[in-house]
Motif scaffolding. Structure first.
Motif, PDB file in Angstrom:
ATOM      1  N   GLU A   1     -14.356  -3.701  11.144  1.00 56.60           N
ATOM      2  CA  GLU A   1     -15.390  -2.673  11.173  1.00 56.60           C
ATOM      3  C   GLU A   1     -15.755  -2.285   9.746  1.00 56.60           C
ATOM      4  O   GLU A   1     -15.026  -2.581   8.804  1.00 56.60           O
ATOM      5  CB  GLU A   1     -14.904  -1.435  11.936  1.00 56.60           C
ATOM      6  CG  GLU A   1     -13.681  -0.785  11.307  1.00 56.60           C
ATOM      7  CD  GLU A   1     -13.169   0.412  12.096  1.00 56.60           C
ATOM      8  OE1 GLU A   1     -13.859   0.846  13.040  1.00 56.60           O
ATOM      9  OE2 GLU A   1     -12.088   0.911  11.767  1.00 56.60           O
ATOM     10  N   ASN A   2     -16.912  -1.623   9.602  1.00 59.45           N
ATOM     11  CA  ASN A   2     -17.297  -1.095   8.299  1.00 59.45           C
ATOM     12  C   ASN A   2     -16.338   0.015   7.897  1.00 59.45           C
ATOM     13  O   ASN A   2     -15.841   0.766   8.740  1.00 59.45           O
ATOM     14  CB  ASN A   2     -18.721  -0.537   8.336  1.00 59.45           C
ATOM     15  CG  ASN A   2     -19.758  -1.606   8.592  1.00 59.45           C
ATOM     16  OD1 ASN A   2     -19.522  -2.785   8.326  1.00 59.45           O
ATOM     17  ND2 ASN A   2     -20.901  -1.214   9.124  1.00 59.45           N
ATOM     18  N   GLY A   3     -16.091   0.161   6.610  1.00 57.34           N
ATOM     19  CA  GLY A   3     -15.190   1.216   6.168  1.00 57.34           C
ATOM     20  C   GLY A   3     -15.267   1.417   4.676  1.00 57.34           C
ATOM     21  O   GLY A   3     -16.042   0.756   3.973  1.00 57.34           O
ATOM     22  N   ALA A   4     -14.458   2.336   4.180  1.00 54.47           N
ATOM     23  CA  ALA A   4     -14.417   2.644   2.748  1.00 54.47           C
ATOM     24  C   ALA A   4     -12.994   3.011   2.359  1.00 54.47           C
ATOM     25  O   ALA A   4     -12.292   3.675   3.119  1.00 54.47           O
ATOM     26  CB  ALA A   4     -15.365   3.785   2.408  1.00 54.47           C
ATOM     27  N   ILE A   5     -12.585   2.580   1.173  1.00 55.06           N
ATOM     28  CA  ILE A   5     -11.301   2.980   0.605  1.00 55.06           C
ATOM     29  C   ILE A   5     -11.576   4.148  -0.327  1.00 55.06           C
ATOM     30  O   ILE A   5     -12.383   4.038  -1.254  1.00 55.06           O
ATOM     31  CB  ILE A   5     -10.628   1.828  -0.150  1.00 55.06           C
ATOM     32  CG1 ILE A   5     -10.398   0.639   0.782  1.00 55.06           C
ATOM     33  CG2 ILE A   5      -9.303   2.281  -0.766  1.00 55.06           C
ATOM     34  CD1 ILE A   5      -9.887  -0.602   0.078  1.00 55.06           C
ATOM     35  N   THR A   6     -10.925   5.273  -0.078  1.00 55.92           N
ATOM     36  CA  THR A   6     -11.189   6.482  -0.843  1.00 55.92           C
ATOM     37  C   THR A   6     -10.019   6.789  -1.770  1.00 55.92           C
ATOM     38  O   THR A   6      -9.044   6.051  -1.840  1.00 55.92           O
ATOM     39  CB  THR A   6     -11.425   7.668   0.104  1.00 55.92           C
ATOM     40  OG1 THR A   6     -10.219   7.916   0.846  1.00 55.92           O
ATOM     41  CG2 THR A   6     -12.551   7.371   1.090  1.00 55.92           C
ATOM     42  N   GLY A   7     -10.146   7.910  -2.484  1.00 56.19           N
ATOM     43  CA  GLY A   7      -9.065   8.343  -3.356  1.00 56.19           C
ATOM     44  C   GLY A   7      -8.911   7.464  -4.589  1.00 56.19           C
ATOM     45  O   GLY A   7      -9.774   6.638  -4.913  1.00 56.19           O
ATOM     46  N   PRO A   8      -7.803   7.600  -5.316  1.00 54.40           N
ATOM     47  CA  PRO A   8      -7.601   6.852  -6.554  1.00 54.40           C
ATOM     48  C   PRO A   8      -7.526   5.344  -6.344  1.00 54.40           C
ATOM     49  O   PRO A   8      -7.975   4.583  -7.210  1.00 54.40           O
ATOM     50  CB  PRO A   8      -6.289   7.409  -7.106  1.00 54.40           C
ATOM     51  CG  PRO A   8      -5.635   8.093  -5.958  1.00 54.40           C
ATOM     52  CD  PRO A   8      -6.726   8.576  -5.084  1.00 54.40           C
ATOM     53  N   THR A   9      -6.987   4.893  -5.197  1.00 55.70           N
ATOM     54  CA  THR A   9      -6.980   3.446  -4.948  1.00 55.70           C
ATOM     55  C   THR A   9      -8.395   2.939  -4.745  1.00 55.70           C
ATOM     56  O   THR A   9      -8.749   1.843  -5.203  1.00 55.70           O
ATOM     57  CB  THR A   9      -6.093   3.106  -3.739  1.00 55.70           C
ATOM     58  OG1 THR A   9      -4.741   3.470  -4.033  1.00 55.70           O
ATOM     59  CG2 THR A   9      -6.131   1.614  -3.427  1.00 55.70           C
ATOM     60  N   GLY A  10      -9.231   3.733  -4.071  1.00 57.45           N
ATOM     61  CA  GLY A  10     -10.640   3.363  -3.948  1.00 57.45           C
ATOM     62  C   GLY A  10     -11.305   3.230  -5.302  1.00 57.45           C
ATOM     63  O   GLY A  10     -12.124   2.328  -5.526  1.00 57.45           O
ATOM     64  N   ALA A  11     -10.948   4.128  -6.240  1.00 53.45           N
ATOM     65  CA  ALA A  11     -11.499   4.044  -7.600  1.00 53.45           C
ATOM     66  C   ALA A  11     -11.039   2.769  -8.300  1.00 53.45           C
ATOM     67  O   ALA A  11     -11.812   2.138  -9.032  1.00 53.45           O
ATOM     68  CB  ALA A  11     -11.078   5.277  -8.405  1.00 53.45           C
TER      69      ALA A  11
END
Length: 257
Positions: free
Chosen positions: A162-172
């Motif tokens: 599915e579509n998604g996003a990694i957030t927080g410092p790991t997302g950065a």
């Protein structure tokens, strides 16, 4: 006597300080373990450091990191909250963190770390948990930057469903790796949002990290010590739940977001 210029003053400057020049690494794999949902990254990273008795290799002095001194049991030496450990034989680095990263400093932290990864030809494996009600062994899937897609295919790690996003410092960190074209992997596992989740960390290690890094990982201790690990890390998990912006997480995106 020849003039010796003063050493550069790096106070206040973002940098990675290497403490072990005697350890030689050649295009190492790096496993990132920032705190997040289920503390899956931290549990997996801590396990690797412990099971391989890895050497304290370098410390991170980047913007966004709390200025605290960390100490351990039966060890009087204090260390910074974000450190790198090395295993020369496995050509492995592990990023170990004992404190959350400030959301306001995530961009600067990511730039500081990723530039060092680039300079040292490291291939990062970033770890995050996706809040989920698990049924059986937690699902693990992978995303990539640079040439990482071929690595995922070779290791037989499934892409997202599915579509998604990694957030927080790991997302950065993943965002910065994509921006500069660094080859990296982002692993996402179903995890308990409320409590430390050694089972999800074990799934990451067995299903993905082991085939990607090409070495076996003994995870029996994660099962045997699950209750102890949960108690030891419960306070950090509660802190992250109360301050979700500091927590690494993978979340689905709605159709119209």
């Amino acid at each position: 006597m020849a003039f010796k210029p003063p050493a550069a003053d790096t106070r206040g400057m973002a940098h990675i300080q290497v403490h072990r020049d005697d350890i030689s690494l050649d295009s190492p794999t790096l496993v990132e373990g920032l705190p997040g949902v289920g503390l899956v990254g931290k549990i997996a990273a801590d396990h690797l450091v412990d099971v391989y008795d890895m050497e304290y290799y370098a410390s991170a002095h980047c913007e966004g990191l709390p200025e605290i001194a960390v100490y351990g049991t039966d060890d009087p030496a204090v260390r910074p909250p974000v450190r790198l450990y090395a295993d020369e034989g496995r050509d492995l680095l592990v990023l170990q963190s004992d404190a959350p990263i400030s959301p306001s400093g995530a961009k600067e932290f990511a730039g500081c770390m990723v530039s060092w990864f680039e300079a040292n030809d490291a291939t990062p494996i970033y770890l995050s948990g996706r809040p989920a009600e698990k049924d059986g062994v937690p699902d693990v899937y992978g995303v990539s930057t640079g040439d990482g897609a071929a690595m995922l295919e070779e290791a037989d790690v499934d892409p997202p469903s599915e579509n998604g996003a990694i957030t927080g410092p790991t997302g950065a960190l993943v965002h910065e790796s994509q921006r500069v074209g660094l080859t990296s992997i982002g692993l996402i596992v179903e995890a308990d949002q409320r409590f430390p989740d050694p089972e999800a960390a074990r799934a990451l290690l067995q299903t993905a990290i082991s085939p990607l890094a090409d070495f076996e990982v003994d995870t029996d201790a994660l099962v045997e010590q699950a209750e102890e690990i949960g108690r030891a890390k419960a306070q950090l998990a509660q802190q992250l739940q109360e301050n979700q912006e500091e927590s690494t997480s993978a979340r689905p995106l709605g159709m119209y977001q």
